[in-house]
Scaffold this motif. Sequence first.
Motif, PDB file in Angstrom:
ATOM      1  N   GLY A  11       0.806  -1.208   0.000  1.00 54.71           N
ATOM      2  CA  GLY A  11       0.000   0.000   0.000  1.00 54.71           C
ATOM      3  C   GLY A  11       0.843   1.263   0.000  1.00 54.71           C
ATOM      4  N   ASN A  12       0.207   2.324   0.413  1.00 50.49           N
ATOM      5  CA  ASN A  12       0.878   3.625   0.486  1.00 50.49           C
ATOM      6  C   ASN A  12       1.816   3.676   1.685  1.00 50.49           C
ATOM      7  OD1 ASN A  12      -0.512   4.809  -1.719  1.00 50.49           O
ATOM      8  ND2 ASN A  12      -2.296   5.106  -0.417  1.00 50.49           N
ATOM      9  N   PRO A  13       2.841   4.525   1.598  1.00 50.49           N
ATOM     10  CA  PRO A  13       3.710   4.701   2.774  1.00 50.49           C
ATOM     11  C   PRO A  13       2.915   5.369   3.905  1.00 50.49           C
ATOM     12  CG  PRO A  13       4.263   6.286   1.057  1.00 50.49           C
ATOM     13  CD  PRO A  13       3.242   5.350   0.468  1.00 50.49           C
ATOM     14  N   ILE A  14       3.419   5.219   5.106  1.00 50.02           N
ATOM     15  CA  ILE A  14       2.780   5.861   6.259  1.00 50.02           C
ATOM     16  C   ILE A  14       2.844   7.367   6.047  1.00 50.02           C
ATOM     17  CG2 ILE A  14       3.004   6.283   8.738  1.00 50.02           C
ATOM     18  CD1 ILE A  14       3.819   3.347   9.005  1.00 50.02           C
ATOM     19  N   GLY A  15       1.696   8.001   6.174  1.00 50.85           N
ATOM     20  CA  GLY A  15       1.593   9.426   5.875  1.00 50.85           C
ATOM     21  C   GLY A  15       1.457  10.281   7.113  1.00 50.85           C
ATOM     22  N   PRO A  16       1.178  11.568   6.901  1.00 48.29           N
ATOM     23  CA  PRO A  16       1.134  12.509   8.019  1.00 48.29           C
ATOM     24  C   PRO A  16       0.036  12.216   9.031  1.00 48.29           C
ATOM     25  CG  PRO A  16       0.377  13.564   5.994  1.00 48.29           C
ATOM     26  CD  PRO A  16       0.926  12.223   5.612  1.00 48.29           C
ATOM     27  N   THR A  17      -1.095  11.726   8.586  1.00 49.54           N
ATOM     28  CA  THR A  17      -2.171  11.448   9.543  1.00 49.54           C
ATOM     29  C   THR A  17      -1.812  10.268  10.428  1.00 49.54           C
ATOM     30  OG1 THR A  17      -3.790  12.374   8.013  1.00 49.54           O
ATOM     31  CG2 THR A  17      -4.644  11.008   9.790  1.00 49.54           C
ATOM     32  N   ALA A  18      -1.213   9.245   9.871  1.00 53.58           N
ATOM     33  CA  ALA A  18      -0.794   8.094  10.689  1.00 53.58           C
ATOM     34  C   ALA A  18       0.254   8.524  11.719  1.00 53.58           C
ATOM     35  CB  ALA A  18      -0.239   6.985   9.800  1.00 53.58           C
ATOM     36  N   ARG A  19       1.173   9.393  11.305  1.00 51.78           N
ATOM     37  CA  ARG A  19       2.174   9.878  12.266  1.00 51.78           C
ATOM     38  C   ARG A  19       1.516  10.718  13.357  1.00 51.78           C
ATOM     39  NH1 ARG A  19       4.871  10.321   7.374  1.00 51.78           N
ATOM     40  NH2 ARG A  19       4.457  12.555   7.198  1.00 51.78           N
ATOM     41  N   THR A  20       0.538  11.527  12.980  1.00 50.50           N
ATOM     42  CA  THR A  20      -0.185  12.342  13.963  1.00 50.50           C
ATOM     43  C   THR A  20      -0.936  11.467  14.949  1.00 50.50           C
ATOM     44  OG1 THR A  20      -0.401  14.227  12.478  1.00 50.50           O
ATOM     45  CG2 THR A  20      -2.034  14.050  14.233  1.00 50.50           C
ATOM     46  N   VAL A  21      -1.584  10.420  14.460  1.00 55.28           N
ATOM     47  CA  VAL A  21      -2.294   9.507  15.360  1.00 55.28           C
ATOM     48  C   VAL A  21      -1.318   8.942  16.385  1.00 55.28           C
ATOM     49  CG1 VAL A  21      -3.504   7.284  15.528  1.00 55.28           C
ATOM     50  CG2 VAL A  21      -4.182   8.943  13.776  1.00 55.28           C
ATOM     51  N   GLY A  22      -0.155   8.516  15.943  1.00 50.91           N
ATOM     52  CA  GLY A  22       0.836   7.975  16.863  1.00 50.91           C
ATOM     53  C   GLY A  22       1.266   8.983  17.916  1.00 50.91           C
ATOM     54  N   GLU A  23       1.524  10.208  17.475  1.00 57.26           N
ATOM     55  CA  GLU A  23       1.913  11.264  18.421  1.00 57.26           C
ATOM     56  C   GLU A  23       0.798  11.528  19.429  1.00 57.26           C
ATOM     57  OE1 GLU A  23       2.762  14.491  15.771  1.00 57.26           O
ATOM     58  OE2 GLU A  23       4.576  13.527  14.987  1.00 57.26           O
ATOM     59  N   ASN A  24      -0.442  11.546  18.942  1.00 57.49           N
ATOM     60  CA  ASN A  24      -1.566  11.824  19.838  1.00 57.49           C
ATOM     61  C   ASN A  24      -1.850  10.670  20.789  1.00 57.49           C
ATOM     62  OD1 ASN A  24      -2.005  14.443  18.967  1.00 57.49           O
ATOM     63  ND2 ASN A  24      -3.420  13.816  17.361  1.00 57.49           N
ATOM     64  N   VAL A  25      -1.694   9.437  20.336  1.00 59.68           N
ATOM     65  CA  VAL A  25      -1.853   8.291  21.238  1.00 59.68           C
ATOM     66  C   VAL A  25      -0.849   8.420  22.379  1.00 59.68           C
ATOM     67  CG1 VAL A  25      -1.508   5.793  21.472  1.00 59.68           C
ATOM     68  CG2 VAL A  25      -2.880   6.689  19.573  1.00 59.68           C
ATOM     69  N   SER A  26       0.390   8.716  22.042  1.00 55.25           N
ATOM     70  CA  SER A  26       1.422   8.872  23.066  1.00 55.25           C
ATOM     71  C   SER A  26       1.080  10.007  24.027  1.00 55.25           C
ATOM     72  CB  SER A  26       2.772   9.138  22.388  1.00 55.25           C
ATOM     73  OG  SER A  26       3.773   9.336  23.349  1.00 55.25           O
ATOM     74  N   ARG A  27       0.663  11.140  23.487  1.00 57.11           N
ATOM     75  CA  ARG A  27       0.344  12.313  24.313  1.00 57.11           C
ATOM     76  C   ARG A  27      -0.832  12.031  25.251  1.00 57.11           C
ATOM     77  NH1 ARG A  27      -3.088  16.687  23.180  1.00 57.11           N
ATOM     78  NH2 ARG A  27      -3.412  15.889  21.078  1.00 57.11           N
ATOM     79  N   PHE A  28      -1.929  11.512  24.718  1.00 58.13           N
ATOM     80  CA  PHE A  28      -3.093  11.252  25.564  1.00 58.13           C
ATOM     81  C   PHE A  28      -2.828  10.135  26.575  1.00 58.13           C
ATOM     82  CE2 PHE A  28      -5.529  13.175  21.926  1.00 58.13           C
ATOM     83  CZ  PHE A  28      -5.919  14.309  22.618  1.00 58.13           C
ATOM     84  N   ARG A  29      -2.061   9.127  26.173  1.00 59.36           N
ATOM     85  CA  ARG A  29      -1.703   8.042  27.092  1.00 59.36           C
ATOM     86  C   ARG A  29      -0.915   8.604  28.263  1.00 59.36           C
ATOM     87  NH1 ARG A  29       2.738   5.631  27.879  1.00 59.36           N
ATOM     88  NH2 ARG A  29       3.746   6.256  25.933  1.00 59.36           N
ATOM     89  N   SER A  30       0.062   9.452  27.952  1.00 54.70           N
ATOM     90  CA  SER A  30       0.882  10.065  29.006  1.00 54.70           C
ATOM     91  C   SER A  30       0.054  10.951  29.919  1.00 54.70           C
ATOM     92  CB  SER A  30       2.025  10.871  28.386  1.00 54.70           C
ATOM     93  OG  SER A  30       2.899  10.021  27.693  1.00 54.70           O
ATOM     94  N   GLN A  31      -0.877  11.731  29.332  1.00 56.09           N
ATOM     95  CA  GLN A  31      -1.732  12.596  30.143  1.00 56.09           C
ATOM     96  C   GLN A  31      -2.572  11.795  31.139  1.00 56.09           C
ATOM     97  OE1 GLN A  31      -4.038  14.907  27.343  1.00 56.09           O
ATOM     98  NE2 GLN A  31      -2.353  16.306  26.921  1.00 56.09           N
ATOM     99  N   LEU A  32      -2.951  10.586  30.755  1.00 58.01           N
ATOM    100  CA  LEU A  32      -3.724   9.725  31.651  1.00 58.01           C
ATOM    101  C   LEU A  32      -2.844   8.981  32.655  1.00 58.01           C
ATOM    102  CD1 LEU A  32      -6.280   8.208  29.109  1.00 58.01           C
ATOM    103  CD2 LEU A  32      -6.783   9.827  30.961  1.00 58.01           C
ATOM    104  N   GLY A  33      -1.537   9.091  32.483  1.00 60.74           N
ATOM    105  CA  GLY A  33      -0.616   8.379  33.366  1.00 60.74           C
ATOM    106  C   GLY A  33      -0.528   6.890  33.052  1.00 60.74           C
ATOM    107  N   PHE A  34      -0.903   6.507  31.828  1.00 59.67           N
ATOM    108  CA  PHE A  34      -0.858   5.104  31.410  1.00 59.67           C
ATOM    109  C   PHE A  34       0.507   4.764  30.839  1.00 59.67           C
ATOM    110  CE2 PHE A  34      -5.626   4.571  30.047  1.00 59.67           C
ATOM    111  CZ  PHE A  34      -6.016   4.791  31.351  1.00 59.67           C
ATOM    112  N   THR A  35       0.949   3.561  31.097  1.00 53.94           N
ATOM    113  CA  THR A  35       2.073   3.000  30.362  1.00 53.94           C
ATOM    114  C   THR A  35       1.516   2.382  29.081  1.00 53.94           C
ATOM    115  OG1 THR A  35       1.875   0.821  31.370  1.00 53.94           O
ATOM    116  CG2 THR A  35       3.284   2.438  32.528  1.00 53.94           C
ATOM    117  N   GLN A  36       2.401   1.993  28.187  1.00 56.16           N
ATOM    118  CA  GLN A  36       1.938   1.288  26.991  1.00 56.16           C
ATOM    119  C   GLN A  36       1.248  -0.017  27.386  1.00 56.16           C
ATOM    120  OE1 GLN A  36       5.418   1.044  24.464  1.00 56.16           O
ATOM    121  NE2 GLN A  36       5.114   3.126  23.673  1.00 56.16           N
ATOM    122  N   ALA A  37       1.758  -0.665  28.424  1.00 60.55           N
ATOM    123  CA  ALA A  37       1.132  -1.908  28.908  1.00 60.55           C
ATOM    124  C   ALA A  37      -0.271  -1.642  29.458  1.00 60.55           C
ATOM    125  CB  ALA A  37       2.012  -2.569  29.973  1.00 60.55           C
ATOM    126  N   ASP A  38      -0.441  -0.514  30.165  1.00 55.34           N
ATOM    127  CA  ASP A  38      -1.774  -0.149  30.671  1.00 55.34           C
ATOM    128  C   ASP A  38      -2.757   0.030  29.517  1.00 55.34           C
ATOM    129  OD1 ASP A  38      -0.847  -0.028  33.345  1.00 55.34           O
ATOM    130  OD2 ASP A  38      -0.395   2.128  33.169  1.00 55.34           O
TER     131      ASP A  38
END
Length: 161
Positions: A11-38
Amino acid sequence: MAGDGGSRERGNPIGPTARTVGENVSRFRSQLGFTQADLSRRLSENGRPIPVASIGRIESGDRRVDVDDLMALSVALAVTPVALLLPATRSPQDRVELSGWGEVSAGWAWGYALGTRDLVDVVFTGDDGRARWDLPLAARSFPLWAEEEVRRFYGLDQAEG
């Protein structure tokens, strides 16, 4: 190809929206105090398991998020799917990149995502040359069960003659 020893990209290479989703998952996870395992555990409890390693790959922009993952992540992180899709910016004038569109202001991107700003530069026409859409973007974005009320709101309930 299988067995050629080279890597294969589908398929297509990973684009800007996919990168943004990743950044936002990390940001919101951290704001909740969750680890990746949580987060992984919460997703599993909600019926959409994503392994810890895959969450790390999502956050680093190395793994795509399909629409089911996006919805599950938004539920697990207690945010809307749109909050995961669009870049976090300090100002509506900040420039952001949208897949399939290019660079726009953050304010425009959010307005479009929320259905309040149409794609004014895009003309949708049918085979007869007439516009395909008789409703503005916001109205086309509502569920079908709301169509009658939306038509009334936009003054489109009168018989066309």
